[in-house]
Design an enzyme around this catalytic site. Structure first.
Site, PDB file in Angstrom:
ATOM      1  N   HIS A 156      35.750  62.936  50.079  1.00  0.00           N
ATOM      2  CA  HIS A 156      36.070  64.102  50.925  1.00  0.00           C
ATOM      3  C   HIS A 156      36.454  65.322  50.078  1.00  0.00           C
ATOM      4  O   HIS A 156      37.153  66.215  50.554  1.00  0.00           O
ATOM      5  CB  HIS A 156      37.214  63.787  51.900  1.00  0.00           C
ATOM      6  N   SER A 277      26.613  88.960  35.334  1.00  0.00           N
ATOM      7  CA  SER A 277      26.693  89.841  36.500  1.00  0.00           C
ATOM      8  C   SER A 277      26.355  91.264  36.090  1.00  0.00           C
ATOM      9  O   SER A 277      26.692  91.702  34.984  1.00  0.00           O
ATOM     10  CB  SER A 277      28.117  89.796  37.084  1.00  0.00           C
ATOM     11  N   LYS A 283      31.591  87.519  34.013  1.00  0.00           N
ATOM     12  CA  LYS A 283      30.991  86.416  34.763  1.00  0.00           C
ATOM     13  C   LYS A 283      29.996  85.617  33.931  1.00  0.00           C
ATOM     14  O   LYS A 283      29.240  86.157  33.139  1.00  0.00           O
ATOM     15  CB  LYS A 283      30.265  86.951  36.004  1.00  0.00           C
ATOM     16  N   GLU A 290      22.209  76.697  40.969  1.00  0.00           N
ATOM     17  CA  GLU A 290      22.171  77.254  42.316  1.00  0.00           C
ATOM     18  C   GLU A 290      20.734  77.374  42.824  1.00  0.00           C
ATOM     19  O   GLU A 290      20.448  77.111  43.996  1.00  0.00           O
ATOM     20  CB  GLU A 290      22.849  78.623  42.328  1.00  0.00           C
TER      21      GLU A 290
END
Length: 456
Positions: A156, A277, A283, A290
């Site tokens: 979970h 970024s 970043k 992704e």
């Protein structure tokens, strides 16, 4: 421009209608497979004396020239000729004259395109299986380095129990092993030749279908000509196996994304598999992971799209079936790219073992160890579970962890608890002792790694 099939027609379609119906802009990917099928077909026609030896040699020489040009990227295809089959036939006739028109004797575009796709998927499935094994090898390598790296295990997405990080990585090895088996099993249905089935009913020419199957490296032939030209099960199976593979890659991508975040900081991805970024200079984004997570959806879509195309089709061939190729090509490209990216990403990632061990030292993932400890002392597990729950609740109230509870405090919960409880609560000891078959204990992880090596 006159169509190769245009004798019955008195009116030609407008150019935009031709463009809508044409498939050459995507099925040119089958050019080498189409030529391979034609080479086998013409050899058989010559051997069966359906064509003269001279005719067969002329056509073969022309096809070999086209193959050489195709390999060099020198062929030019026209929308007016609709598809790869008619384009190549037209190019052959232009090259060697009217005798090139005899190539199509005893076959149809229906069995021709089916043969092309069987050949294409056979080769690409072998490539994908190889890429799966290369990815498995990288998982094995990282797992072997981290057998004794202690990491939080989750259910979970909540801390559950400490585990070996190598054990966690090996989970994906076994997922991929099942994926590989599915592709291998699908090869049994892909490795069948439809060539010679004709449009749907076979042919009156004395062809030898088993000979063309042998020449093309197929293990068997379709026993029914209608089935041969209408079957796309083998593509559905490929798309299904690919969808499940992408599910597994997407799950790992999600974990990679989480682990590489500042909140987790369990791993760091190589710069080669990250991006920055345009506005935030600090970043480092896990964009490749992704993208794989995102591309999973398009593979699912390709599977559902083909199932929808096929679900209401009467036998045999229908133009709807032209929609079987783009999704197949796209899935091959997506799966092969994803596997290559993941192999490099896992091979080059840095694992922050210390961060993982700190994480399990400051949580309650060792609570099951206290419950098991009491159970081994004779307390029924349901009672030990309740006692442990009360200890955890009290610790939360006090802002401490199980390792911080003094012995005298423990003994107020149960007189069964002794000094050795602190050894049992050690995350490393907790992992080491879980040596049931397939468990996260160091010996068991090492054993499954050796089994995995033997499989590869």
């Amino acid at each position: 421009m006159t169509k190769l099939w245009g004798g019955r027609f008195q009116q030609t379609a407008e150019q935009w209608v031709d463009a809508f119906g044409a498939s050459i802009h995507f099925d040119q990917a089958l050019v080498l497979e189409d030529i391979a099928g034609s080479l086998a077909h013409v050899q058989m026609l010559g051997e069966q004396s359906i064509l003269s030896r001279v005719e067969a040699e002329q056509i073969t020489d022309g096809l070999l020239t086209l193959r050489e040009q195709a390999e060099k990227g020198e062929l030019s295809f026209q929308v007016e000729q609709e598809d790869i089959h008619l384009n190549l036939e037209k190019l052959l006739i232009d090259l060697i004259g009217p005798v090139g028109g005899k190539l199509h004797t005893g076959r149809s575009r229906n069995d021709q395109v089916a043969t092309d796709m069987h050949l294409y998927l056979k080769a690409r499935t072998v490539e994908i299986i190889t890429l799966i094994e290369e990815f498995q090898q990288q998982l094995l390598s990282q797992a072997q380095q981290h057998i004794e790296t202690i990491a939080p295990g989750y259910t979970h997405l909540q801390r559950a129990q400490p585990i070996s990080f190598g054990h966690h990585l090996m989970t994906y090895f076994w997922m991929l092993e099942r994926d590989k088996a599915r592709f291998q099993d699908g090869m049994k249905r892909t490795d069948i030749s439809p060539l010679g089935a004709g449009a749907l009913a076979g042919t009156t020419f004395p062809i030898d279908r088993e000979r063309t199957a042998e020449l093309l490296g197929f293990s068997s032939i379709y026993e029914n000509s209608l089935d041969a030209v209408s079957d796309r099960d083998f593509i559905v199976e490929f798309l299904s196996a690919s969808s499940l593979l992408m599910t597994h890659l997407s799950r790992l991508a999600e974990e990679i994304i989480l682990w590489s975040s500042q909140e987790f900081s369990f791993i760091e991805l190589s710069d080669a598999f990250s991006t920055g970024s345009s506005i935030m200079p600090q970043k480092k984004n896990p964009d490749m992971a992704e993208l794989i997570r995102g591309k999973t959806g398009r593979v699912y879509g390709n599977l559902f799209g083909l199932l929808t195309v096929l679900k209401g089709l009467p036998l045999a061939y229908n133009k709807d079936m032209q929609e079987d190729k783009e999704g197949m090509f796209d899935t091959v490209q997506t799966v092969t790219g994803s596997l290559k990216i993941f192999a490099g990403m896992i091979q080059s990632m840095t694992v922050h073992a210390e961060t993982m061990e700190v994480a399990v030292a400051s949580d309650f993932s060792n609570a099951t160890e206290l419950a098991d400890y009491l159970a081994t002392k004779g307390m029924p597990f349901r009672e030990s579970h309740d006692v442990t729950g009360r200890v955890v609740f009290d610790c939360i109230q006090k802002g401490i962890f199980l390792k911080d509870v003094p012995l005298e405090a423990y003994q107020k919960y149960s007189s069964l608890i002794e000094q050795d409880i602190y050894v049992a609560l050690s995350p490393r000891e907790a992992v080491r002792r879980r040596n049931s078959l397939g468990g996260t204990g160091f010996e068991q992880v090492a054993l499954q790694i050796e089994k995995a090596k033997a499989l590869l």
